[in-house]
Design an enzyme around this catalytic site. Structure first.
Site, PDB file in Angstrom:
ATOM      1  N   SER A 107      72.811  -3.586  59.579  1.00  0.00           N
ATOM      2  CA  SER A 107      73.539  -4.012  60.794  1.00  0.00           C
ATOM      3  C   SER A 107      74.097  -5.374  60.589  1.00  0.00           C
ATOM      4  CB  SER A 107      72.765  -3.705  62.120  1.00  0.00           C
ATOM      5  OG  SER A 107      73.530  -4.148  63.159  1.00  0.00           O
ATOM      6  N   TYR A 158      66.512  -4.711  68.054  1.00  0.00           N
ATOM      7  CA  TYR A 158      67.426  -3.727  66.978  1.00  0.00           C
ATOM      8  C   TYR A 158      67.301  -4.529  65.928  1.00  0.00           C
ATOM      9  CZ  TYR A 158      71.176  -1.245  64.662  1.00  0.00           C
ATOM     10  OH  TYR A 158      72.095  -0.607  63.957  1.00  0.00           O
TER      11      TYR A 158
END
Length: 335
Positions: free
Chosen positions: A127, A152
């Site tokens: 990501s 995350y």
């Protein structure tokens, strides 16, 4: 017949589109999903239903955080290539347990299964959030990424390090993909494009962080898929010029690489909102809110390495992408 390609998170947004594309290219696909209730399960079921109706698709409803179940999956299918997209998404902190279960334990099980099955190439989702507090723009794979500002992002950084260790120890070829703000048809309802569109269509107020003075490298899903499909055929080799005293984060002596997949063209959120308003023919009712913890003001992808190695970089304009998304939205919601 060639070996099937494993796509995890196949009922998810990107996993669905990747599976569709691979099937269209004539590949056999085994699609795995555990249908976690992070957002509306009906949307996941609708995506999965479209895949299960296709020839060449095998559906597996299993939880990859269970090591025995994961081993059994690999025992029943002879995979050579794996595209691991299953994860608990979202930079906004709510409950840490699903992140640990899906993003850490699930990823470890996947690495172990790939190692023992002698997989030729593992492509996995990272990501853009791993760049965290970095101030240098555009974000480059050659930058140090040691300051994630969301749980995350921390799990995705951990995935990159775990994959690198398996590539180093066992020669497992791995490629990590840092996605930048993906949107498009069949998208996630918690993402900005879908969330704003849904609220404006229903006449509800939208919350706009930092008065819309936030820039994102919005990347249309078809461009993401193109990058994945090209890279899955290009397993990395170790870099013979890698220097342990002055290491480059984007290269390694092990068969592990990381690539950005982004549009390299940040757009202000205010512009996104205006495009959605025009596509819907409705004006938004706005409420300004502070930038949430875990978010950053701007993202931008340096895609030099991606363009060099596979001859492709995302290019779909936000204008075209939003139009495609809103057309799908109107059809899906029958409005």
């Amino acid at each position: 017949m060639s070996s099937p390609i494993l796509v995890t998170g196949a009922a998810g947004f990107i996993g669905y589109h990747v599976s569709e594309r691979l099937l269209g290219l004539g590949h056999q696909v085994v699609g795995v999903d555990s249908f976690t209730p992070y957002y509306d399960i009906a949307l996941k079921e609708a995506r999965f239903g479209r895949l299960t109706s296709r020839n060449g698709f095998v559906a597996e409803r299993i939880d990859l955080s269970d090591p025995e179940v994961t081993r059994d999956l690999f025992g029943r299918h002879r995979f050579e290539r794996v595209i691991h997209l299953a994860a608990q998404p979202g930079v906004r902190f709510v409950d840490p347990q699903p992140y640990a279960s899906s993003n850490l334990m699930g990823f470890m099980n996947m690495l172990e299964a790939c190692r023992h099955a002698e997989i030729q190439h593992l492509v996995y989702a990272s990501s853009s959030s791993v760049y965290g507090a970095n101030r240098k723009l555009p974000f480059s794979e050659h930058d140090v990424t040691e300051h994630p500002i969301s749980l995350y992002a921390a799990t995705k950084k951990a995935n990159e390090m775990m994959a690198h260790s398996y590539a180093s120890l066992f020669g497992l070829p791995c490629t990590g993909l840092r996605f930048f703000t993906v949107y498009g048809p069949w998208g996630r309802p918690d993402m900005a494009v879908y969330k704003f569109t849904h609220a404006i269509a229903q006449g509800r107020e939208i919350e706009v962080a930092n008065a819309g003075k936030v820039w994102r490298d919005f990347t249309y899903v078809d461009d993401i898929v193109e990058g994945i499909v090209r890279l899955v055929e290009k397993a990395p080799a170790g870099d013979p010029d890698w220097n342990a005293e002055h290491p480059d984060p984007a290269t390694s002596a092990a068969p592990h690489r990381v690539y950005n997949i982004g549009n390299d063209s940040p757009e202000e959120v205010n512009h996104l909102i205006s495009l959605i308003e025009n596509a819907l023919g409705k004006q938004a009712t706005r409420a300004d809110v502070p930038l949430p913890p875990g978010d950053v003001l701007e993202t931008r992808a340096d895609v030099t390495d991606l363009r060099r190695d596979v001859g492709f970089a995302p290019s779909t304009s936000l204008e075209d992408g939003v139009k495609h998304f809103v057309d799908w939205y109107k059809d899906y919601h029958a409005c």
